[in-house]
Design a protein around this motif. Structure first.
Motif, PDB file in Angstrom:
ATOM      1  N   UNK A 147    -132.084  37.798  -8.108  1.00  0.00           N
ATOM      2  CA  UNK A 147    -131.220  36.890  -7.343  1.00  0.00           C
ATOM      3  C   UNK A 147    -131.668  35.441  -7.527  1.00  0.00           C
ATOM      4  N   UNK A 148    -132.980  35.210  -7.515  1.00  0.00           N
ATOM      5  CA  UNK A 148    -133.514  33.862  -7.725  1.00  0.00           C
ATOM      6  C   UNK A 148    -133.107  33.348  -9.101  1.00  0.00           C
ATOM      7  N   UNK A 149    -133.193  34.213 -10.099  1.00  0.00           N
ATOM      8  CA  UNK A 149    -132.810  33.818 -11.464  1.00  0.00           C
ATOM      9  C   UNK A 149    -131.333  33.434 -11.521  1.00  0.00           C
ATOM     10  N   UNK A 150    -130.487  34.207 -10.846  1.00  0.00           N
ATOM     11  CA  UNK A 150    -129.053  33.894 -10.821  1.00  0.00           C
ATOM     12  C   UNK A 150    -128.777  32.555 -10.137  1.00  0.00           C
ATOM     13  N   UNK A 151    -129.512  32.263  -9.062  1.00  0.00           N
ATOM     14  CA  UNK A 151    -129.345  30.984  -8.362  1.00  0.00           C
ATOM     15  C   UNK A 151    -129.661  29.825  -9.300  1.00  0.00           C
ATOM     16  N   UNK A 152    -130.777  29.921  -9.998  1.00  0.00           N
ATOM     17  CA  UNK A 152    -131.196  28.858 -10.910  1.00  0.00           C
ATOM     18  C   UNK A 152    -130.190  28.701 -12.044  1.00  0.00           C
ATOM     19  N   UNK A 153    -129.690  29.784 -12.571  1.00  0.00           N
ATOM     20  CA  UNK A 153    -128.720  29.726 -13.668  1.00  0.00           C
ATOM     21  C   UNK A 153    -127.417  29.059 -13.240  1.00  0.00           C
ATOM     22  N   UNK A 205    -131.018  28.720   5.055  1.00  0.00           N
ATOM     23  CA  UNK A 205    -131.522  30.014   4.601  1.00  0.00           C
ATOM     24  C   UNK A 205    -132.607  29.911   3.537  1.00  0.00           C
ATOM     25  N   UNK A 206    -133.052  28.685   3.220  1.00  0.00           N
ATOM     26  CA  UNK A 206    -134.094  28.518   2.212  1.00  0.00           C
ATOM     27  C   UNK A 206    -133.587  28.514   0.793  1.00  0.00           C
ATOM     28  N   UNK A 207    -132.257  28.495   0.621  1.00  0.00           N
ATOM     29  CA  UNK A 207    -131.638  28.470  -0.702  1.00  0.00           C
ATOM     30  C   UNK A 207    -130.725  27.261  -0.789  1.00  0.00           C
ATOM     31  N   UNK A 208    -130.941  26.423  -1.778  1.00  0.00           N
ATOM     32  CA  UNK A 208    -130.139  25.212  -1.953  1.00  0.00           C
ATOM     33  C   UNK A 208    -129.138  25.470  -3.074  1.00  0.00           C
ATOM     34  N   UNK A 209    -127.843  25.445  -2.713  1.00  0.00           N
ATOM     35  CA  UNK A 209    -126.797  25.723  -3.680  1.00  0.00           C
ATOM     36  C   UNK A 209    -125.734  24.629  -3.580  1.00  0.00           C
ATOM     37  N   UNK A 210    -124.516  24.913  -3.944  1.00  0.00           N
ATOM     38  CA  UNK A 210    -123.492  23.870  -4.033  1.00  0.00           C
ATOM     39  C   UNK A 210    -122.896  23.503  -2.680  1.00  0.00           C
ATOM     40  N   UNK A 211    -122.730  24.476  -1.775  1.00  0.00           N
ATOM     41  CA  UNK A 211    -122.048  24.233  -0.507  1.00  0.00           C
ATOM     42  C   UNK A 211    -123.034  24.175   0.654  1.00  0.00           C
ATOM     43  N   UNK A 212    -122.799  23.236   1.583  1.00  0.00           N
ATOM     44  CA  UNK A 212    -123.662  23.115   2.745  1.00  0.00           C
ATOM     45  C   UNK A 212    -123.525  24.323   3.662  1.00  0.00           C
ATOM     46  N   UNK A 213    -124.659  24.728   4.249  1.00  0.00           N
ATOM     47  CA  UNK A 213    -124.657  25.852   5.172  1.00  0.00           C
ATOM     48  C   UNK A 213    -124.008  25.471   6.501  1.00  0.00           C
ATOM     49  N   UNK A 214    -123.523  26.489   7.222  1.00  0.00           N
ATOM     50  CA  UNK A 214    -122.933  26.319   8.551  1.00  0.00           C
ATOM     51  C   UNK A 214    -123.340  27.528   9.400  1.00  0.00           C
ATOM     52  N   UNK A 215    -123.180  27.385  10.727  1.00  0.00           N
ATOM     53  CA  UNK A 215    -123.365  28.570  11.573  1.00  0.00           C
ATOM     54  C   UNK A 215    -122.522  28.446  12.833  1.00  0.00           C
ATOM     55  N   UNK A 216    -122.223  29.581  13.437  1.00  0.00           N
ATOM     56  CA  UNK A 216    -121.458  29.629  14.674  1.00  0.00           C
ATOM     57  C   UNK A 216    -122.312  30.156  15.815  1.00  0.00           C
TER      58      UNK A 216
END
Length: 230
Positions: A147-153, A205-216
């Motif tokens: 999963x980490x590899x996929x995130x980086x890719x 969640x400790x993962x930085x990707x394209x979209x900002x996190x949200x919660x309800x």
């Protein structure tokens, strides 16, 4: 758990209607409550978790308020043989406006609270609100190497700071259900609220990707009004 919580909300709502009165005429209220959170993050399998809050509001009018809110809870999610848990702290300053602000009412608020019909009282207490605040993360994560590899890719990365503080925008919708009559209006209220929190980064969640996190955060609480409006 979610079915039991929904039944609790519905029960409290209709219980409040039986003794409902208009919104507080008193200038300050304190409140506390609890409920369930759910994450909208990269690890998208939602796990409902417990959170609680405390708040202090100043009522500019019986239907407009500004306030401070503190919150402590847990966000959790899993997927792709990975999971995270964030035992967060949050605080914000917020404003709310209730529908009663736009309904016809007497300048003598105490008289209005005695004379208004039940339907008007219920409708007048629905509100929307927004604010600005901070969230302090306390993240623990267990990530599968694939999963980490996929995130980086895909151009993402793992967050280096699992305990950072960052800016958030909370949005609220809910209803106050005051009960109990006094010469100056009701002094207690049941609050049912949904808060949707937008973050300015992608690290709940400790993962930085394209979209900002949200919660309800769905909650039920109790408010108590202080002092008398002159």
């Amino acid at each position: 758990m979610r079915k039991k919580l929904l039944c609790t909300f519905v029960g409290l709502f209709f219980l409040g209607i039986l003794s409902v009165s208009a919104q507080f005429s008193r200038p300050i209220s304190v409140g506390a409550g609890a409920g369930t959170t759910f994450n909208l993050t990269d690890l998208g399998n939602i796990e409902s978790k417990f959170a609680f809050y405390g708040e202090l509001d100043y009522l500019i009018t019986p239907y407009m308020s500004v306030g401070l809110r503190g919150e402590k809870g847990t966000l959790s999610g899993d997927g792709y043989r990975s999971d995270f848990k964030n035992r967060y702290f949050a605080g914000n300053i917020n404003g709310k406006v209730r529908l009663g602000q736009f309904l016809e009412r007497s300048n003598n608020y105490s008289y209005y609270s005695l004379e208004a019909n039940t339907f008007s009282r219920v409708i007048s207490n629905f509100y929307v609100g927004a604010g600005a605040g901070l969230v302090k993360n306390r993240i623990v994560r267990n990530l599968d190497p694939q999963y980490v590899e996929n995130i980086v890719n895909l151009g993402g990365e793992l967050a280096e700071d699992l305990g950072e503080i960052h800016f958030v925008v909370p949005l609220n919708i809910g209803v106050d259900i005051p009960f109990g009559r006094t010469l100056y209006g009701p002094q207690w209220a049941i609050n049912v609220n949904y808060q949707h929190t937008l973050t300015t980064n992608d690290n709940l969640d400790g993962i930085v990707n394209k979209n900002n996190d949200q919660y309800g955060f769905v909650s039920v609480g109790v408010k108590y009004a202080l002092f008398n409006r002159k």
